[in-house]
Design an enzyme around this catalytic site. Sequence first.
Site, PDB file in Angstrom:
ATOM      1  N   SER A   8       0.844  -1.199   0.000  1.00 57.25           N
ATOM      2  CA  SER A   8       0.000   0.000   0.000  1.00 57.25           C
ATOM      3  C   SER A   8       0.879   1.248   0.000  1.00 57.25           C
ATOM      4  O   SER A   8       1.711   1.435   0.891  1.00 57.25           O
ATOM      5  CB  SER A   8      -0.879   0.020   1.248  1.00 57.25           C
ATOM      6  OG  SER A   8      -1.358   1.338   1.442  1.00 57.25           O
ATOM      7  N   HIS A  33      -1.338  -1.195  -4.199  1.00 57.34           N
ATOM      8  CA  HIS A  33      -2.603  -0.918  -3.522  1.00 57.34           C
ATOM      9  C   HIS A  33      -2.709   0.584  -3.269  1.00 57.34           C
ATOM     10  O   HIS A  33      -1.825   1.191  -2.655  1.00 57.34           O
ATOM     11  CB  HIS A  33      -2.632  -1.699  -2.202  1.00 57.34           C
ATOM     12  CG  HIS A  33      -3.910  -1.624  -1.440  1.00 57.34           C
ATOM     13  ND1 HIS A  33      -5.010  -2.396  -1.721  1.00 57.34           N
ATOM     14  CD2 HIS A  33      -4.267  -0.852  -0.367  1.00 57.34           C
ATOM     15  CE1 HIS A  33      -5.984  -2.133  -0.859  1.00 57.34           C
ATOM     16  NE2 HIS A  33      -5.569  -1.187  -0.025  1.00 57.34           N
ATOM     17  N   ASP A  35      -4.777   3.526  -1.564  1.00 54.46           N
ATOM     18  CA  ASP A  35      -5.790   3.809  -0.539  1.00 54.46           C
ATOM     19  C   ASP A  35      -6.356   5.210  -0.737  1.00 54.46           C
ATOM     20  O   ASP A  35      -5.681   6.208  -0.490  1.00 54.46           O
ATOM     21  CB  ASP A  35      -5.167   3.687   0.850  1.00 54.46           C
ATOM     22  CG  ASP A  35      -5.008   2.241   1.262  1.00 54.46           C
ATOM     23  OD1 ASP A  35      -6.014   1.495   1.194  1.00 54.46           O
ATOM     24  OD2 ASP A  35      -3.898   1.837   1.631  1.00 54.46           O
ATOM     25  N   MET A  37      -8.967   8.002   0.338  1.00 56.24           N
ATOM     26  CA  MET A  37      -9.791   8.419   1.493  1.00 56.24           C
ATOM     27  C   MET A  37     -10.315   9.827   1.236  1.00 56.24           C
ATOM     28  O   MET A  37      -9.603  10.678   0.699  1.00 56.24           O
ATOM     29  CB  MET A  37      -8.954   8.411   2.771  1.00 56.24           C
ATOM     30  CG  MET A  37      -8.293   7.067   3.044  1.00 56.24           C
ATOM     31  SD  MET A  37      -7.481   7.056   4.657  1.00 56.24           S
ATOM     32  CE  MET A  37      -6.582   5.511   4.576  1.00 56.24           C
ATOM     33  N   HIS A  66      -8.533   1.045  -3.598  1.00 52.98           N
ATOM     34  CA  HIS A  66      -9.416   0.762  -2.457  1.00 52.98           C
ATOM     35  C   HIS A  66     -10.082   2.073  -2.068  1.00 52.98           C
ATOM     36  O   HIS A  66      -9.450   2.938  -1.465  1.00 52.98           O
ATOM     37  CB  HIS A  66      -8.545   0.183  -1.320  1.00 52.98           C
ATOM     38  CG  HIS A  66      -9.276  -0.043  -0.042  1.00 52.98           C
ATOM     39  ND1 HIS A  66      -8.628  -0.236   1.167  1.00 52.98           N
ATOM     40  CD2 HIS A  66     -10.601  -0.120   0.238  1.00 52.98           C
ATOM     41  CE1 HIS A  66      -9.512  -0.426   2.118  1.00 52.98           C
ATOM     42  NE2 HIS A  66     -10.730  -0.346   1.592  1.00 52.98           N
ATOM     43  N   MET A  68     -12.093   4.236   0.088  1.00 53.22           N
ATOM     44  CA  MET A  68     -12.700   4.450   1.406  1.00 53.22           C
ATOM     45  C   MET A  68     -13.381   5.814   1.335  1.00 53.22           C
ATOM     46  O   MET A  68     -12.953   6.789   1.947  1.00 53.22           O
ATOM     47  CB  MET A  68     -11.613   4.391   2.492  1.00 53.22           C
ATOM     48  CG  MET A  68     -11.148   2.961   2.753  1.00 53.22           C
ATOM     49  SD  MET A  68      -9.538   2.897   3.558  1.00 53.22           S
ATOM     50  CE  MET A  68      -8.482   3.126   2.162  1.00 53.22           C
ATOM     51  N   MET A 137     -11.185  -6.195   5.736  1.00 52.32           N
ATOM     52  CA  MET A 137     -10.370  -5.235   6.490  1.00 52.32           C
ATOM     53  C   MET A 137     -10.006  -5.864   7.834  1.00 52.32           C
ATOM     54  O   MET A 137     -10.886  -6.285   8.589  1.00 52.32           O
ATOM     55  CB  MET A 137     -11.142  -3.936   6.739  1.00 52.32           C
ATOM     56  CG  MET A 137     -11.341  -3.054   5.508  1.00 52.32           C
ATOM     57  SD  MET A 137      -9.809  -2.591   4.685  1.00 52.32           S
ATOM     58  CE  MET A 137      -8.980  -1.647   5.963  1.00 52.32           C
ATOM     59  N   GLY A 144      -2.637   3.909   8.147  1.00 50.08           N
ATOM     60  CA  GLY A 144      -1.685   2.802   8.129  1.00 50.08           C
ATOM     61  C   GLY A 144      -1.104   2.602   9.522  1.00 50.08           C
ATOM     62  O   GLY A 144      -1.308   3.419  10.424  1.00 50.08           O
ATOM     63  N   ASP A 175      -6.379  -6.729   4.388  1.00 43.63           N
ATOM     64  CA  ASP A 175      -5.740  -5.403   4.426  1.00 43.63           C
ATOM     65  C   ASP A 175      -5.737  -4.847   5.848  1.00 43.63           C
ATOM     66  O   ASP A 175      -6.790  -4.653   6.449  1.00 43.63           O
ATOM     67  CB  ASP A 175      -6.567  -4.485   3.496  1.00 43.63           C
ATOM     68  CG  ASP A 175      -6.000  -3.086   3.368  1.00 43.63           C
ATOM     69  OD1 ASP A 175      -4.926  -2.810   3.924  1.00 43.63           O
ATOM     70  OD2 ASP A 175      -6.658  -2.261   2.700  1.00 43.63           O
ATOM     71  N   GLY A 176      -4.530  -4.604   6.348  1.00 49.66           N
ATOM     72  CA  GLY A 176      -4.396  -3.943   7.643  1.00 49.66           C
ATOM     73  C   GLY A 176      -3.585  -4.749   8.640  1.00 49.66           C
ATOM     74  O   GLY A 176      -3.951  -5.882   8.974  1.00 49.66           O
ATOM     75  N   GLY A 197       1.366  -2.101   4.151  1.00 51.28           N
ATOM     76  CA  GLY A 197       1.805  -0.720   3.978  1.00 51.28           C
ATOM     77  C   GLY A 197       3.034  -0.422   4.799  1.00 51.28           C
ATOM     78  O   GLY A 197       4.169  -0.442   4.309  1.00 51.28           O
ATOM     79  N   SER A 198       2.832  -0.193   6.105  1.00 49.25           N
ATOM     80  CA  SER A 198       3.949   0.201   6.965  1.00 49.25           C
ATOM     81  C   SER A 198       5.034  -0.878   7.038  1.00 49.25           C
ATOM     82  O   SER A 198       6.217  -0.563   7.104  1.00 49.25           O
ATOM     83  CB  SER A 198       3.432   0.560   8.359  1.00 49.25           C
ATOM     84  OG  SER A 198       2.612  -0.464   8.856  1.00 49.25           O
TER      85      SER A 198
HETATM   86  C1  DX5 Z   1      -6.195   1.308   6.005  1.00 52.40           C
HETATM   87  C2  DX5 Z   1      -5.766   1.014   4.580  1.00 52.40           C
HETATM   88  C3  DX5 Z   1      -4.667   0.014   4.472  1.00 52.40           C
HETATM   89  C4  DX5 Z   1      -3.412   0.431   5.168  1.00 52.40           C
HETATM   90  C5  DX5 Z   1      -2.545  -0.753   5.409  1.00 52.40           C
HETATM   91  O1  DX5 Z   1      -7.179   2.257   6.010  1.00 52.40           O
HETATM   92  O2  DX5 Z   1      -6.845   0.527   3.834  1.00 52.40           O
HETATM   93  O3  DX5 Z   1      -4.406  -0.334   3.130  1.00 52.40           O
HETATM   94  O4  DX5 Z   1      -2.674   1.358   4.439  1.00 52.40           O
HETATM   95  O5  DX5 Z   1      -1.444  -0.296   6.132  1.00 52.40           O
HETATM   96  P1  DX5 Z   1      -0.714  -1.201   7.199  1.00 52.40           P
HETATM   97  O6  DX5 Z   1      -0.142  -2.359   6.423  1.00 52.40           O
HETATM   98  O7  DX5 Z   1       0.323  -0.292   7.747  1.00 52.40           O
HETATM   99  O8  DX5 Z   1      -1.739  -1.623   8.179  1.00 52.40           O
HETATM  100 ZN    ZN Z   2      -6.413  -0.416   1.753  1.00 52.19          ZN
END
Ligand code: DX5
Ligand code: ZN
Length: 220
Positions: A8, A33, A35, A37, A66, A68, A137, A144, A175-176, A197-198
Amino acid sequence: MTLKVAPSLLSADFSCLREEVKRIEVNGADWVHLDVMDGHFVPSITIGPVVVESLRPQTGLFMDAHLMVSEPENHIEEFARAGVNLITVQGEATAHLDRALRKIKSLGAKAGVALNPATPASVLEYVWPLLDLVLIMSVNPGAGGQSFIPGVIPKIEYVAGQIRSRNLTMELEVDGGINRETAPAVIKAGATVLVAGSAVFKAENGMDLIGDLKNMQNML
Ligand code: DX5
Ligand code: ZN
């Protein structure tokens, strides 16, 4: 199905997204990916279609958007035109899920539904034939770097079982909070795409995680 890894970009360095996408590409990522928002469905505001459009020619990676965002049906066309390959909408974000999924497909993209940790899988009951992907999720969306919620494992198992028993072909994305410690249970439960992501962009040797996650499938 061979496990895919979708880093991500949310945790990437936004001042050089082109280089960040190249970095995951050379390290074996299958998808990127994205994200999205809107400051309404979730408090944060992240990337929009113009960013996606400028990244599109920079990578051959499959783009996994994705959304959101509230009322995603109002934004689907812009993201499809920006060149994403798959658009996932949150099941909670629209009163017109069937319409939103049909719209995605009519624009030539693949369609997915994401479910928040507290949302039951029954939301999928009448839209199975429209789906190319279900996204479970494993954190509450919005940021993240949050911790994985183990309570979603039975939902991953249930959805994997439904896909099998209905003889459907689709991806099951999680995811997450995915990292070396949480991934094994998610893979065992039936996930076919892992978002991270992180753990990819912010951890030491994070890029190695992409290959490590893909190999994990053969070791379980
Ligand atoms: C959360 C996002 C995820 C997020 C994942 O709202 O949809 O895609 O970036 O990040 P990590 O892997 O750090 O949880
Ligand atoms: Zn996501």
